[in-house]
Design a protein around this motif. Structure first.
Motif, mmCIF file in Angstrom:
data_model
loop_
_atom_site.group_PDB
_atom_site.id
_atom_site.type_symbol
_atom_site.label_atom_id
_atom_site.label_comp_id
_atom_site.label_asym_id
_atom_site.label_seq_id
_atom_site.Cartn_x
_atom_site.Cartn_y
_atom_site.Cartn_z
ATOM 1 N N LEU A 136 31.341 30.525 44.566
ATOM 2 C CA LEU A 136 31.807 31.868 44.854
ATOM 3 C C LEU A 136 33.271 31.824 45.288
ATOM 4 O O LEU A 136 33.671 31.002 46.104
ATOM 5 N N ALA A 137 34.076 32.710 44.729
ATOM 6 C CA ALA A 137 35.470 32.883 45.140
ATOM 7 C C ALA A 137 35.786 34.371 45.078
ATOM 8 O O ALA A 137 34.897 35.208 44.784
ATOM 9 N N PHE A 138 37.041 34.736 45.339
ATOM 10 C CA PHE A 138 37.399 36.149 45.432
ATOM 11 C C PHE A 138 38.743 36.418 44.774
ATOM 12 O O PHE A 138 39.690 35.646 44.932
ATOM 13 N N PHE A 139 38.802 37.535 44.048
ATOM 14 C CA PHE A 139 40.082 38.075 43.619
ATOM 15 C C PHE A 139 40.681 38.887 44.771
ATOM 16 O O PHE A 139 39.942 39.515 45.543
ATOM 17 N N ALA A 140 42.005 38.893 44.863
ATOM 18 C CA ALA A 140 42.701 39.749 45.822
ATOM 19 C C ALA A 140 42.793 41.153 45.220
ATOM 20 O O ALA A 140 43.509 41.369 44.236
ATOM 21 N N GLY A 141 42.032 42.095 45.777
ATOM 22 C CA GLY A 141 41.923 43.422 45.181
ATOM 23 C C GLY A 141 42.504 44.523 46.039
ATOM 24 O O GLY A 141 42.821 44.343 47.220
ATOM 25 N N GLU A 160 34.660 55.535 44.225
ATOM 26 C CA GLU A 160 35.351 54.384 44.805
ATOM 27 C C GLU A 160 35.764 53.480 43.651
ATOM 28 O O GLU A 160 34.936 53.081 42.824
ATOM 29 N N LEU A 161 37.065 53.151 43.595
ATOM 30 C CA LEU A 161 37.632 52.376 42.502
ATOM 31 C C LEU A 161 38.284 51.107 43.039
ATOM 32 O O LEU A 161 38.705 51.063 44.194
ATOM 33 N N PHE A 162 38.385 50.088 42.189
ATOM 34 C CA PHE A 162 39.107 48.885 42.580
ATOM 35 C C PHE A 162 39.788 48.253 41.373
ATOM 36 O O PHE A 162 39.438 48.510 40.215
ATOM 37 N N GLY A 163 40.766 47.438 41.648
ATOM 38 C CA GLY A 163 41.391 46.557 40.667
ATOM 39 C C GLY A 163 41.836 45.315 41.402
ATOM 40 O O GLY A 163 41.739 45.248 42.627
ATOM 41 N N PHE A 164 42.342 44.319 40.686
ATOM 42 C CA PHE A 164 42.839 43.142 41.400
ATOM 43 C C PHE A 164 44.194 42.718 40.874
ATOM 44 O O PHE A 164 44.603 43.051 39.752
ATOM 45 N N LEU A 165 44.915 42.000 41.738
ATOM 46 C CA LEU A 165 46.270 41.589 41.426
ATOM 47 C C LEU A 165 46.270 40.433 40.429
ATOM 48 O O LEU A 165 45.330 39.634 40.369
ATOM 49 N N THR A 166 47.354 40.346 39.654
ATOM 50 C CA THR A 166 47.567 39.216 38.768
ATOM 51 C C THR A 166 48.892 38.551 39.120
ATOM 52 O O THR A 166 49.700 39.080 39.879
ATOM 53 N N CYS A 167 49.120 37.383 38.521
ATOM 54 C CA CYS A 167 50.301 36.578 38.794
ATOM 55 C C CYS A 167 50.540 35.683 37.579
ATOM 56 O O CYS A 167 49.733 35.677 36.642
ATOM 57 N N LYS A 179 50.276 34.710 29.675
ATOM 58 C CA LYS A 179 50.969 35.808 30.353
ATOM 59 C C LYS A 179 50.612 35.941 31.826
ATOM 60 O O LYS A 179 51.476 36.246 32.649
ATOM 61 N N ALA A 180 49.350 35.783 32.195
ATOM 62 C CA ALA A 180 48.952 36.079 33.572
ATOM 63 C C ALA A 180 47.583 35.505 33.864
ATOM 64 O O ALA A 180 46.833 35.125 32.953
ATOM 65 N N MET A 181 47.250 35.465 35.162
ATOM 66 C CA MET A 181 45.908 35.141 35.623
ATOM 67 C C MET A 181 45.618 35.983 36.857
ATOM 68 O O MET A 181 46.546 36.474 37.516
ATOM 69 N N PRO A 182 44.355 36.171 37.227
ATOM 70 C CA PRO A 182 44.043 36.898 38.458
ATOM 71 C C PRO A 182 44.509 36.120 39.685
ATOM 72 O O PRO A 182 44.565 34.891 39.680
ATOM 73 N N VAL A 183 44.820 36.865 40.753
ATOM 74 C CA VAL A 183 45.107 36.247 42.039
ATOM 75 C C VAL A 183 43.778 35.873 42.686
ATOM 76 O O VAL A 183 42.944 36.747 42.958
ATOM 77 N N ILE A 184 43.580 34.579 42.916
ATOM 78 C CA ILE A 184 42.299 34.058 43.397
ATOM 79 C C ILE A 184 42.476 33.470 44.790
ATOM 80 O O ILE A 184 43.402 32.684 45.037
#
Length: 226
Positions: A136-141, A160-167, A179-184
């Motif tokens: 288990l890990a987490f995206f920074a959302g 209620e909505l969410f998204g997560f950051l990429t880098c 191009k990018a990956m999620p912030v983990i």
């Protein structure tokens, strides 16, 4: 752009995150209902998030994947399906949701990127995890409550909505999706920092994982049920 991920750990495993994060008498409120394993989470699906609770402490709840789209991209459109991945946090559209009240953790076990290697089949998903056992890990959302028309057949809804950051991607992801990956976020101190720290302290977490951290665990499938 990550538009497909999985979360197959138990609800109890998500709750136990707080054993490592808790300071003092902080509590976790679980109002997510029954959370079965989700082998394929697509845009606009309801999925678990962990957020600051409206009355204090933390809250495990559900939200729909896709933050409100910037108005400039909605001209002439009848629906707003949402933005799943957020890169430019300097934009005024996203800055309003960077405070601690709008930050969240998005639990996941694997995430998918479409293969861009030469000769790869069209729309070939490649699944990444922190190991073959898919910890288990987490995206920074970020999250918000928003009123919009996401689907015509549904009409206007408040959700209620969410998204997560990429880098930028690390070495493993760059071979597949340059191009990018999620912030983990992988450590309790990172989880707490994202949920509680001032913006200037939290945003440096928007960076790729160290090279060698991720593994390819599956390919060519639309769900990762392992």
């Amino acid at each position: 752009m990550c538009n497909l991920y999985s979360q197959t750990k138990s609800q109890d495993a998500m709750r136990h995150v707080f054993d490592d994060m808790r300071a003092g008498d902080e509590e976790l409120i679980d109002d997510a209902g029954n959370l079965p394993p989700m082998a394929g989470i697509f845009p606009d699906y309801p999925a678990p998030i962990i957020r600051n609770g409206p009355g204090g402490g933390w809250q495990l709840t559900k939200a729909r994947w896709g933050m409100p789209t910037p108005q400039v991209f909605l001209a002439g459109k009848r629906t707003d399906p949402g933005v799943t991945n957020i890169r430019n946090v300097a934009s005024a559209h996203w800055r309003r949701w960077l405070g601690v009240e709008h930050r969240c953790l998005v639990p996941f076990t694997t995430f998918s990127e479409i293969d861009s290697r030469p000769g790869a089949p069209r729309n070939h998903p490649v699944w990444f995890a922190l190991g073959q056992h898919r910890p288990l890990a987490f995206f920074a959302g970020i999250r918000t409550e928003w009123t919009s028309v996401r689907k015509l057949k549904e009409g206007e809804v408040t959700a209620e909505l969410f998204g997560f950051l990429t880098c930028p991607p690390n070495a493993e992801v760059a071979k597949i999706h340059p191009k990018a990956m999620p912030v983990i976020l992988t450590r309790p101190e990172e989880w707490r920092r994202w949920l509680t720290a001032p913006v200037a302290e939290a945003l440096p977490l928007q960076r790729p994982l160290p090279d060698g951290t991720l593994q390819i665990v599956a390919e060519g499938v639309r769900e990762d049920a392992a």
